[in-house]
Motif scaffolding. Structure first.
Motif, PDB file in Angstrom:
ATOM      1  N   ILE A  67       2.267  27.344 -12.840  1.00  0.00           N
ATOM      2  CA  ILE A  67       3.300  26.394 -13.268  1.00  0.00           C
ATOM      3  C   ILE A  67       4.657  26.804 -12.737  1.00  0.00           C
ATOM      4  CG2 ILE A  67       4.538  25.551 -15.302  1.00  0.00           C
ATOM      5  CD1 ILE A  67       1.884  25.684 -16.819  1.00  0.00           C
ATOM      6  N   ALA A  68       4.975  28.098 -12.849  1.00  0.00           N
ATOM      7  CA  ALA A  68       6.279  28.583 -12.391  1.00  0.00           C
ATOM      8  C   ALA A  68       6.428  28.408 -10.884  1.00  0.00           C
ATOM      9  CB  ALA A  68       6.451  30.050 -12.779  1.00  0.00           C
ATOM     10  N   ALA A 136       1.627  18.877 -20.369  1.00  0.00           N
ATOM     11  CA  ALA A 136       1.989  20.269 -20.584  1.00  0.00           C
ATOM     12  C   ALA A 136       2.434  20.922 -19.280  1.00  0.00           C
ATOM     13  CB  ALA A 136       0.794  21.028 -21.183  1.00  0.00           C
ATOM     14  N   PHE A 137       1.737  20.633 -18.184  1.00  0.00           N
ATOM     15  CA  PHE A 137       2.063  21.216 -16.888  1.00  0.00           C
ATOM     16  C   PHE A 137       3.472  20.827 -16.461  1.00  0.00           C
ATOM     17  CE2 PHE A 137       2.058  21.622 -12.332  1.00  0.00           C
ATOM     18  CZ  PHE A 137       1.286  22.749 -12.077  1.00  0.00           C
ATOM     19  N   LEU A 138       3.791  19.547 -16.558  1.00  0.00           N
ATOM     20  CA  LEU A 138       5.097  19.079 -16.102  1.00  0.00           C
ATOM     21  C   LEU A 138       6.217  19.537 -17.024  1.00  0.00           C
ATOM     22  CD1 LEU A 138       4.113  15.477 -14.985  1.00  0.00           C
ATOM     23  CD2 LEU A 138       4.647  17.425 -13.521  1.00  0.00           C
ATOM     24  N   LEU A 139       5.969  19.545 -18.318  1.00  0.00           N
ATOM     25  CA  LEU A 139       6.989  20.024 -19.255  1.00  0.00           C
ATOM     26  C   LEU A 139       7.339  21.481 -18.998  1.00  0.00           C
ATOM     27  CD1 LEU A 139       5.791  18.443 -22.615  1.00  0.00           C
ATOM     28  CD2 LEU A 139       7.984  18.017 -21.481  1.00  0.00           C
ATOM     29  N   ALA A 140       6.294  22.297 -18.805  1.00  0.00           N
ATOM     30  CA  ALA A 140       6.531  23.720 -18.595  1.00  0.00           C
ATOM     31  C   ALA A 140       7.151  23.999 -17.237  1.00  0.00           C
ATOM     32  CB  ALA A 140       5.218  24.488 -18.739  1.00  0.00           C
ATOM     33  N   ALA A 141       6.891  23.129 -16.240  1.00  0.00           N
ATOM     34  CA  ALA A 141       7.428  23.347 -14.894  1.00  0.00           C
ATOM     35  C   ALA A 141       8.878  22.898 -14.761  1.00  0.00           C
ATOM     36  CB  ALA A 141       6.565  22.611 -13.868  1.00  0.00           C
ATOM     37  N   PRO A 143      11.830  23.547 -16.331  1.00  0.00           N
ATOM     38  CA  PRO A 143      12.897  24.552 -16.208  1.00  0.00           C
ATOM     39  C   PRO A 143      12.892  25.264 -14.862  1.00  0.00           C
ATOM     40  CG  PRO A 143      11.802  24.719 -18.342  1.00  0.00           C
ATOM     41  CD  PRO A 143      10.992  23.786 -17.518  1.00  0.00           C
ATOM     42  N   PHE A 144      11.720  25.557 -14.327  1.00  0.00           N
ATOM     43  CA  PHE A 144      11.649  26.236 -13.038  1.00  0.00           C
ATOM     44  C   PHE A 144      12.127  25.318 -11.910  1.00  0.00           C
ATOM     45  CE2 PHE A 144       8.412  28.005 -15.850  1.00  0.00           C
ATOM     46  CZ  PHE A 144       8.822  29.324 -15.889  1.00  0.00           C
ATOM     47  N   PHE A 145      11.924  24.022 -12.057  1.00  0.00           N
ATOM     48  CA  PHE A 145      12.409  23.056 -11.076  1.00  0.00           C
ATOM     49  C   PHE A 145      13.931  23.094 -10.998  1.00  0.00           C
ATOM     50  CE2 PHE A 145      14.094  18.743 -10.485  1.00  0.00           C
ATOM     51  CZ  PHE A 145      13.648  18.463  -9.202  1.00  0.00           C
ATOM     52  N   PHE A 146      14.603  22.997 -12.132  1.00  0.00           N
ATOM     53  CA  PHE A 146      16.068  22.999 -12.123  1.00  0.00           C
ATOM     54  C   PHE A 146      16.624  24.354 -11.709  1.00  0.00           C
ATOM     55  CE2 PHE A 146      15.230  19.562 -15.313  1.00  0.00           C
ATOM     56  CZ  PHE A 146      15.738  18.532 -14.541  1.00  0.00           C
ATOM     57  N   LEU A 608      -7.162  20.883 -11.395  1.00  0.00           N
ATOM     58  CA  LEU A 608      -7.110  19.468 -11.026  1.00  0.00           C
ATOM     59  C   LEU A 608      -5.746  18.892 -11.391  1.00  0.00           C
ATOM     60  CD1 LEU A 608      -8.387  16.875 -10.019  1.00  0.00           C
ATOM     61  CD2 LEU A 608      -9.389  16.550 -12.301  1.00  0.00           C
ATOM     62  N   ALA A 609      -5.246  19.239 -12.582  1.00  0.00           N
ATOM     63  CA  ALA A 609      -3.911  18.778 -12.979  1.00  0.00           C
ATOM     64  C   ALA A 609      -2.853  19.308 -12.019  1.00  0.00           C
ATOM     65  CB  ALA A 609      -3.614  19.236 -14.412  1.00  0.00           C
ATOM     66  N   ALA A 610      -2.979  20.583 -11.627  1.00  0.00           N
ATOM     67  CA  ALA A 610      -2.024  21.165 -10.687  1.00  0.00           C
ATOM     68  C   ALA A 610      -2.094  20.459  -9.338  1.00  0.00           C
ATOM     69  CB  ALA A 610      -2.297  22.661 -10.525  1.00  0.00           C
ATOM     70  N   PHE A 611      -3.308  20.173  -8.880  1.00  0.00           N
ATOM     71  CA  PHE A 611      -3.466  19.491  -7.591  1.00  0.00           C
ATOM     72  C   PHE A 611      -2.814  18.111  -7.630  1.00  0.00           C
ATOM     73  CE2 PHE A 611      -5.854  16.416  -5.048  1.00  0.00           C
ATOM     74  CZ  PHE A 611      -5.661  16.946  -3.778  1.00  0.00           C
ATOM     75  N   LEU A 612      -3.032  17.379  -8.713  1.00  0.00           N
ATOM     76  CA  LEU A 612      -2.433  16.053  -8.823  1.00  0.00           C
ATOM     77  C   LEU A 612      -0.915  16.136  -8.764  1.00  0.00           C
ATOM     78  CD1 LEU A 612      -4.710  14.449 -11.584  1.00  0.00           C
ATOM     79  CD2 LEU A 612      -4.658  13.883  -9.133  1.00  0.00           C
TER      80      LEU A 612
END
Length: 771
Positions: A67-68, A136-141, A143-146, A608-612
């Motif tokens: 995720i990070a 969950a994947f996008l929510l957790a990612a 902060p690392f995006f910004f 699979l979620a990460a790949f999407l």
């Protein structure tokens, strides 16, 4: 596990070599801002590991790394795309609002992750499962995006200061490792994110003069809101109240966090013992369950000093060492709720040395809140319980014991810590049994009570590991020093086993005593052979015979090879063919596989979620808007891309190997994780700082020489570290910490010089690797 500087490799390659811009702020401020953002991101990542371990499952903890990295890569990509499309993304007005977005994203992720229905019942069907996993994947990612956007744009605006900025990045990440330990210890996993979010917002307050009044007003509002939410949660614990769909929503009689666990205590009216004989018909006393991250149970028996009220302990598989050997002194590894201490007292053991890895369990639960409920079992006469790893204690103690007992310590608690070193599994390795062997009296016995696991394969695997340990200690006929008992299918999914290795050969009298105990309880004496035939004895005979051992181990459906410190994975007993069968049959019924392996389906869904996410948010924009640029990157500089790939992969693999060694030296898995990662990041940052002194015309030669030095140092470490670790275990903890820092300093400092030197070499040669 994750190096912030190396995770920004793509950002550097894209941004650093562009035409320098005029500095936006003073020379030192960007370094301080990078330090604060890197500090907050590392603290949040470690806190996220804790949250995923509790809110969802411990299996998801390592997915935080993916995720990070996704968030970092996405932030770098979008910042670059904005710049290439002439969007003024690097202006002070935009750049210094990013820390505020980072701060708000941290708090939002905490609040929404707590309420997502990520428990097992809500993930029965595939579509809801993927939907919530994607959320969950996008929510957790986020902060690392910004955070990545802020760092990428800062680096791009100051390419000449790459070494200093990289140094600030690494030092911030190193400080984040230690800061996360302190924040989790003092505030807990549900309060620490608010402090981290406040730290992340500081650069917005400190930013340049342009638009300062408005920006500071917004920053003040965000920081006050974060502080208010944090104080409210400290006072009312509202996040636990709203987390009804997660494991945090369960009612606890006691709950407390530290930096590697969340300990909760609750009532368990259904508990009847680990493997209680069906011959027992008496009363079962009240129990409370101690859960680590809502799993890894240990049990407290209600005890008021009346031995008659706890007689059921004499009928559990954990009573076997006392029934068979009658020890007068015992070292119990994994005292937990004190059941095994109480059992030893029932059989008149005079000296009991207990070892418990989690300080909250020992001090806050057993010596604190539930002292009276347990009958103060940790401080009964002759009982001494210490907070320490069993392996570490066995190496340093000068005492000798009639019995060493590891009692159902093969739980999930090491996995829930979110560390790559599996603390409890090291207890069962060949080297571990050799350590216990050396703490025994002349008539002593080292033993374990545990689950037989699926297919009952743990019985032969444990005995094979003990056999290897005995042979390493020079015992000519190890099978004569081994004893094993297995229970029928009782009240648990698996059978219970008791395995033991003795200093002296097992005598006929001891065998008769074991047979009598098994007859009374309805258990089976699997080894030594007896007059009663059973399938276990015949299997074990093949294991102990040199002529048939290799064929027997090779043909068995599960892995029966001895556990060793380099491969200590107790709960992983499947062979590659079984793994691929599970991997290639995702629609197969879960109950056809061991319960521990059902998580592979979960991991497949996560990937699979990460790949999407990668396909939709990263690859698609590149293909749609940057097709020519993408092709130019892939075809342009594969040599340097390979270097960056090898640097990142090598760093992580070296770090994992060092974690494996240093756990045994320091004794605590998560402390080892934090200290090792912080030291490696710090010394890597020092190497980055030193690399600035290499002259431009010497860069290529210097990179080659440094890489050769790293290779030589790693080869020497591989040869010397295992023996050195075992030799140093008896030294004081402070000395062991100094040794760890010294070793990491020697290994990590030159590693930190390669990456920024390669970046400078690209700039000197005017190679453009933007994408």
């Amino acid at each position: 596990m994750r190096l912030l500087g190396l995770a920004n490799c793509n950002n550097f390659c894209r941004d650093l070599l562009l035409k320098p811009r005029q500095p936006l702020v003073s020379n030192r401020q960007p370094q301080i801002d990078i330090f604060l953002v890197s500090l907050s991101l590392m603290m949040f990542e470690i806190n996220l590991v804790r949250l995923f371990s509790v809110i969802m499952w411990y299996h998801l903890a390592f997915f935080v790394l993916a995720i990070a990295l996704f968030g970092f890569g996405l932030g770098g990509l979008y910042s670059q795309m904005r710049r290439q499309r002439r969007v003024p993304a690097a202006s002070p007005r935009f750049l210094y609002y990013l820390p505020l977005m980072l701060s708000a994203a941290m708090v939002t992720a905490l609040l929404l992750l707590a309420v997502l229905p990520m428990n097992e019942e809500s993930l029965t069907f595939q579509v809801p499962k993927l939907r919530w996993m994607l959320c969950a994947f996008l929510l957790a990612a986020a902060p690392f995006f910004f955070g990545s956007m802020f760092m990428a744009l800062t680096f791009a605006s100051r390419p000449a200061e790459a070494g200093r900025l990289y140094f600030s990045d690494l030092i911030g990440a190193a400080g984040g490792c230690l800061g996360a330990v302190a924040a989790l210890q003092w505030l807990g996993g549900l309060n620490a994110p608010f402090l981290i979010a406040l730290i992340a917002a500081i650069p917005a307050w400190r930013g340049p003069c342009e638009g300062r009044v408005l920006r500071r007003g917004v920053a003040l509002a965000v920081m006050l809101c974060v502080a208010a939410l944090g104080v409210a949660n400290l006072r009312y614990d509202y996040i636990s109240d709203i987390a009804a769909s997660s494991l945090l929503g369960k009612n606890h009689l006691f709950s407390k966090w530290n930096f590697y666990s969340q300990i909760g205590v609750r009532s368990v009216p259904w508990w009847k013992g680990w493997a209680l004989s069906d011959r027992y018909t008496g009363p079962i006393p009240e129990h409370l369950m101690i859960a680590q991250d809502s799993r890894a149970p240990a049990f407290i028996v209600k005890y008021s000093g009346d031995a008659d009220a706890v007689q059921y302990l004499r009928y559990d598989v954990t009573s076997m060492p006392y029934r068979i050997f009658g020890p007068r002194s015992a070292m119990i590894i994994g005292t937990g709720g004190g059941r095994d201490v109480l059992t030893a007292r029932l059989y008149g053991v005079e000296k009991i040395q207990g070892l418990e890895l989690n300080r909250i369990i020992a001090d806050d639960v057993m010596r604190g809140a539930f002292r009276d409920f347990s009958g103060n079992v940790y401080t009964l006469p002759g009982v001494n319980v210490q907070v320490e790893s069993g392996r570490t204690f066995a190496h340093r103690t000068q005492d000798r014991f009639d019995l060493v007992l590891i009692s159902y310590a093969d739980s999930q608690s090491s996995n829930t810590q979110g560390a790559s070193v599996l603390s409890e599994n090291h207890l069962y390795t060949q080297e571990g049994w050799q350590s216990y062997w050396n703490t025994l009296t002349d008539d002593g016995v080292a033993s374990a009570a545990m689950s037989a696991f699926w297919g009952n394969h743990m019985l032969p695997r444990m005995l094979n590991t003990m056999r290897a340990a005995l042979e390493a200690e020079g015992v000519a006929e190890p099978q004569k020093h081994l004893l094993a008992v297995i229970t029928p299918q009782l009240n648990r999914p698996g059978r219970g086993i008791y395995v033991a290795m003795t200093r002296r050969p097992v005598s006929d009298a001891v065998t008769a005593q074991a047979r009598a105990a098994c007859d009374e309880l309805g258990f089976t004496l699997a080894w030594p052979p007896s007059t009663t035939t059973n399938p276990y004895t015949a299997e074990l005979a093949k294991l102990f015979a040199p002529a048939t051992r290799e064929a027997f181990v090779g043909a068995h459906p599960y892995d029966l090879t001895p556990l060793v410190d380099d491969r200590p994975y107790l709960c992983y007993g499947i062979r590659p063919a079984t793994f691929f069968n599970l991997l290639l049959n995702p629609l197969s019924r879960d109950d056809t596989y061991p319960v521990q392996l059902r998580t592979l389906h979960l991991l497949m869904d996560l990937f699979l979620a990460a790949f999407l996410c990668v396909f939709v948010l990263m690859l698609s924009p590149l293909v749609l808007f940057k097709r020519a640029e993408l092709a130019g990157t892939l075809g342009g500089r594969p040599y340097f891309l390979t270097i960056f790939f090898l640097l990142g992969a090598g760093y992580v693999m070296i770090e994992l190997a060092l974690l494996q060694e240093f756990f045994l030296l320091l004794g605590d898995p998560t402390l080892t994780f934090a200290v090792t990662l912080a030291a490696m990041l710090g010394f890597t940052g020092a190497g980055s700082y030193l690399s600035a002194h290499i002259r431009d015309h010497r860069l290529r030669r210097a990179i080659g020489l440094i890489a050769l030095l790293v290779l030589v140092l790693q080869a020497v470490a591989v040869q010397l570290l295992p023996g050195a670790v075992h030799a140093l275990l008896s030294l004081p903890l402070l000395v062991r910490f100094v040794v760890v820092f010294a070793v990491l300093g020697v290994l990590a400092t030159p590693m930190g010089m390669i990456f920024p030197s390669t970046i400078r070499l690209l700039a000197v040669r005017r190679i453009d690797m933007t994408c």
